[in-house]
Write an enzyme that holds these catalytic residues in place. Structure first.
Site, short mmCIF file in Angstrom:
data_model
loop_
_atom_site.label_atom_id
_atom_site.label_comp_id
_atom_site.label_asym_id
_atom_site.label_seq_id
_atom_site.Cartn_x
_atom_site.Cartn_y
_atom_site.Cartn_z
N SER A 78 0.83 -1.20 0.00
CA SER A 78 0.00 0.00 0.00
C SER A 78 0.87 1.25 0.00
CB SER A 78 -0.90 -0.02 1.25
OG SER A 78 -1.88 0.96 1.19
N PRO A 79 0.37 2.37 -0.56
CA PRO A 79 1.13 3.62 -0.48
C PRO A 79 1.30 4.03 0.97
CG PRO A 79 -0.71 3.81 -2.02
CD PRO A 79 -0.91 2.53 -1.28
N GLN B 89 0.77 6.67 -6.44
CA GLN B 89 -0.47 7.29 -5.98
C GLN B 89 -0.32 8.81 -6.15
OE1 GLN B 89 -1.58 7.86 -1.71
NE2 GLN B 89 -3.15 6.33 -2.15
N TYR C 244 -8.10 14.23 1.99
CA TYR C 244 -7.33 15.04 1.06
C TYR C 244 -8.28 15.72 0.07
CZ TYR C 244 -3.47 12.78 3.37
OH TYR C 244 -2.61 12.34 4.34
N ARG D 64 -8.56 5.38 -4.68
CA ARG D 64 -8.75 5.08 -3.25
C ARG D 64 -9.84 5.99 -2.70
NH1 ARG D 64 -4.19 4.07 1.32
NH2 ARG D 64 -4.41 1.99 0.42
N LEU E 241 -5.51 -3.66 8.72
CA LEU E 241 -5.21 -4.72 9.67
C LEU E 241 -5.40 -6.12 9.08
CD1 LEU E 241 -6.36 -3.55 13.23
CD2 LEU E 241 -4.05 -3.91 12.38
N GLY F 36 0.15 -2.47 4.62
CA GLY F 36 0.97 -1.31 4.89
C GLY F 36 1.96 -1.59 6.00
N ARG F 37 1.53 -1.32 7.23
CA ARG F 37 2.44 -1.47 8.36
C ARG F 37 2.91 -2.91 8.57
NH1 ARG F 37 -0.84 2.93 11.94
NH2 ARG F 37 -2.32 2.58 10.24
#
Length: 381
Positions: free
Chosen positions: A24-25, A101, A188, A236, A308, A330-331
């Site tokens: 993921s970005p 992205q 955003y 997204r 998650l 991501g994380r």
């Protein structure tokens, strides 16, 4: 599980992904005046080397005034094409497709990075173009109470932003990216136009749902006209934002985006005015997968699930149940950049090593064959 869907591959237009695992970005706040640094090469390259099928570069600003922080990447000028092409080449050399992205931060411009406490920056003399770095938005609605409101965009501002996205798409094509994703989530600029909480305009870009979607659709058309017909386009979306934008609105938007050449809806949530979760609720494993499932079921479009997703069988179950088509991490990839390699082994995928870069394959296969019953560290009880 010899035929795991995670490793079945996925085709989008002329792009064949080797698996459905996507980096993921992830914003790094490490750019130097918009330019990537060696950090970006390392950060993105390790996900490709670790076996992901598609690696997304973080949100990259289409306008200078669209930068969120001093460490944002940029694509508002031709000078960025060559250094970004170096990142693309590294990702592809390690067997993954390269995605970028594109975003504009709108009222989230000129802010501090999370590690600096967020909030708006104080004016400093070392930022020479401070006045040009102006927070703008659909309407003059402050990011938080007590903070200055952004300037409401004029028709000229809107045209300039559409043109900036078109130019950035052209530069992304020249740099060699395989996929573009437009960031219309997390508060955003494009999200600021979509949500009634931040869009209080009285012209053709405000009011009704159709009007609030207008800018996103115009940008999609402009990007498609300057992108490659053979290459996919993602968007997204915050499927719910806790501030008036609903999953039903997302379905309406997604159906329109499909008609304008969007291939995948990347389903996230929140980011506009806090968490969309019920008060005091903590996110649980796969807490946003429901949105990818809902959009896919009501539009027939491919969707990407995020949030998650951390375990091999959890990710496989999402795909097997038809809840999504791609898994974004991501994380968890920061924790384990070799997640894809681990997952192929844990699921017992036939020919798992075929997904690995040759230099990795040689050493891991040699270790496993030389040690009967060998179990990698992440497999330990």
């Amino acid at each position: 599980m010899p035929n795991a869907m995670l490793f079945s591959g996925f085709r989008l237009r002329d792009l064949q992904l080797k698996n459905r695992i996507v980096a993921s970005p992830m914003w790094q706040y490490a750019a130097n005046k918009g330019y990537p640094t060696d950090w970006h090469l390392m950060h993105l390259g390790r996900f490709a080397d670790g076996g992901c099928g598609l690696v997304f570069q973080e949100g990259t600003s289409v306008e200078r005034r669209g930068c969120g922080t001093t460490g944002d990447l940029g694509l508002w000028d031709d000078c960025f094409v060559e250094p970004l092409a170096r990142i693309v080449a590294l990702i592809k050399a390690n067997g993954a497709a390269a995605g970028i992205q594109l975003l504009h931060c709108g009222r989230k411009a000129r802010t501090r990075a999370p590690t600096q406490g967020r909030g708006y920056l104080a004016r400093t003399p070392d930022i020479e173009d401070w006045d040009e770095w102006e927070p703008i938005s659909a309407s003059a609605v402050a990011l938080k109470e007590g903070m200055p409101a952004p300037r409401a965009m004029t028709p000229g501002d809107i045209r300039a932003v559409v043109d900036a996205y078109a130019a950035a798409a052209s530069r992304a094509r020249r740099a060699g990216y395989d996929v573009i994703e437009l960031h219309a989530a997390h508060g955003y600029l494009l999200h600021q136009f979509l949500s009634p909480a931040t869009n209080r305009r009285g012209d053709a870009y405000g009011g009704s749902l159709a009007n609030r979607m207008r800018l996103v659709i115009e940008i999609v058309d402009a990007v498609r006209a300057n992108w490659d017909d053979a290459k996919p386009l993602f968007v997204r979306v915050s499927c719910v934002d806790g501030a008036g934008w609903s999953v039903d609105d997302t379905v309406v938007l997604s159906r329109q985006l499909s008609l304008h050449g969007v291939d995948v809806i990347d389903c996230s949530s929140g980011g506009l005015v806090g968490s969309p979760l019920p008060s005091h609720a903590a996110p649980d494993y796969g807490y946003q997968v429901q949105y990818a499932e809902h959009v896919k079921a009501h539009t027939g479009m491919p969707t990407a699930a995020v949030g998650l997703i951390v375990h091999a069988r959890q990710a496989e179950a999402i795909l097997a149940a038809g809840q999504a088509d791609l898994i974004l991490l991501g994380r968890e990839l920061i924790h384990n950049p070799n997640w894809a390699i681990d997952t192929a082994l844990k699921l017992g995928v036939d020919g798992a090593a075929a997904n690995w870069p040759p230099h990795i394959r040689y050493w891991l296969e040699r270790r496993a064959s030389a040690t009967p019953g060998f179990m990698p560290s992440t497999f330990a009880p």
